[in-house]
Design an enzyme around this catalytic site. Structure first.
Site, short mmCIF file in Angstrom:
data_model
loop_
_atom_site.label_atom_id
_atom_site.label_comp_id
_atom_site.label_asym_id
_atom_site.label_seq_id
_atom_site.Cartn_x
_atom_site.Cartn_y
_atom_site.Cartn_z
CG ASP A 42 -0.57 -0.41 2.43
OD1 ASP A 42 0.47 0.13 2.82
OD2 ASP A 42 -1.22 -1.25 3.08
CE LYS A 64 -6.55 -0.04 3.12
NZ LYS A 64 -7.16 -0.83 4.16
CG MET A 177 -4.35 7.25 10.13
SD MET A 177 -5.42 5.80 10.02
CE MET A 177 -5.17 5.03 11.61
N GLY A 206 8.15 10.87 8.52
CA GLY A 206 9.22 10.51 9.44
C GLY A 206 10.14 9.42 8.91
N1 SAH Z 1 0.65 0.29 10.52
C1 SAH Z 1 1.23 1.62 10.48
C2 SAH Z 1 0.21 2.71 10.69
C3 SAH Z 1 -0.85 2.79 9.62
S1 SAH Z 1 -1.98 4.09 9.89
C4 SAH Z 1 2.35 1.71 11.53
O1 SAH Z 1 2.49 0.81 12.36
O2 SAH Z 1 3.10 2.69 11.49
C5 SAH Z 1 -1.29 5.36 8.90
C6 SAH Z 1 -0.75 6.48 9.75
O3 SAH Z 1 0.52 6.13 10.30
C7 SAH Z 1 -0.48 7.77 9.00
O4 SAH Z 1 -1.67 8.51 8.81
C8 SAH Z 1 0.46 8.47 9.97
O5 SAH Z 1 -0.22 9.02 11.05
C9 SAH Z 1 1.30 7.30 10.47
N2 SAH Z 1 2.55 7.15 9.72
C10 SAH Z 1 2.95 6.07 9.03
N3 SAH Z 1 4.17 6.27 8.49
C11 SAH Z 1 4.56 7.52 8.86
C12 SAH Z 1 5.71 8.31 8.62
N4 SAH Z 1 6.73 7.86 7.90
N5 SAH Z 1 5.77 9.56 9.16
C13 SAH Z 1 4.74 10.03 9.90
N6 SAH Z 1 3.62 9.33 10.16
C14 SAH Z 1 3.52 8.08 9.66
#
Ligand code: SAH
Length: 251
Positions: A42, A64, A177, A206
């Protein structure tokens, strides 16, 4: 090694890809993406990570984004089942950790229904990766004795969240999110007792070369969020002050 491309039976590896920096992949995740027959991935899986995938693998993007459901969850589940039943080794690659706001549990339930074997490979979740690369320890003896991960993908203006349990000092809050709901988050935390000058930070993209860290006060969360793009993480708590001192990345 659990799975190779010559699987004699349907097999799915649900793999966490970490927050973006390819060096944060686990050794197991790297081995699996290099030997997969099919990779279903994704939007949060970075291009640098996709560049490491077996060049012979079939790649299926099921990205998504909030309010832009490219492929409905039921269809993703069906793709996993259909590909696995062709006796292919399917890697379902997800950003971060598959069991943290990743709907990994739902995808596995479908595999169970179809008697398809699977494994789960954890990844570094955004909270860990982003806070490390921003120099923000999520706990610290002088600041926070606990940390909580919360989804900002809220129903009904946040009525589904137990706000009184979040609004504590000595506690770090990490919202995934949360950009769109920043006004609701700010309002509820302040209403339930957090000081308006509680420090907070937003970490955008990040662990990647494009990482940006915005810092300010809880009262300014909405304005900070308006400057940030997805994916971003919101951290609320006095630990975020340590970013000034401990920032080491992208200097
Ligand atoms: N399963 C993922 C989270 C999915 S929900 C995990 O464990 O990280 C998606 C959310 O994760 C994004 O909307 C954001 O809030 C966060 N996210 C994922 N990667 C990120 C990144 N590189 N920098 C900042 N926020 C991140």
């Amino acid at each position: 090694m659990q799975a190779t491309s010559s699987h004699a039976r349907p097999f799915v590896s649900l793999v966490g890809a970490g927050p973006g920096d390819p060096d944060l992949l686990t050794v197991k995740a790297l081995r699996l993406i290099q030997s997969a027959d099919v990779v279903v991935y994704d939007r949060l899986v970075s291009e640098e990570i996709m560049a490491l995938v077996n060049p012979q693998a079939e790649l299926l993007f099921v990205g998504k984004k909030l309010n832009h459901h490219c492929v409905p969850q039921e269809q993703i589940n069906k793709i996993l089942v259909d590909k696995a039943l062709q006796n292919k080794h399917v890697v379902r690659l997800k950003g971060g950790d598959p069991f943290i706001f990743g709907r990994g549990g739902e995808e596995l339930a479908t595999l169970v229904d179809h008697h398809i074997a699977f494994e789960v490979v954890p990844g570094i979740t955004a909270a860990s990766g982003c806070s490390a690369y921003a120099g923000i320890p999520l706990t610290h003896r002088d600041h926070a004795q606990s940390v909580q991960f919360i989804t900002g993908h809220l129903k009904q203006q946040g009525q589904d969240i137990d706000w009184p349990s979040l609004a504590h000092t000595n506690h770090t809050l990490v919202f995934y999110m949360g950009l769109k709901q920043a006004p609701v988050i700010r309002q509820n935390l302040i209403c339930h007792g957090l000081a308006i000058d509680t420090p907070c930070a937003i970490i955008e993209r990040g662990t990647t070369a494009k990482q940006r860290v915005l810092t300010g006060k809880l009262s300014e969360l909405e304005q900070l969020a308006a400057q940030a793009i997805s994916p971003s993480l919101i951290i609320v708590g006095t630990v975020t002050r340590l970013h000034q001192q401990l920032n080491w990345f992208n200097k």
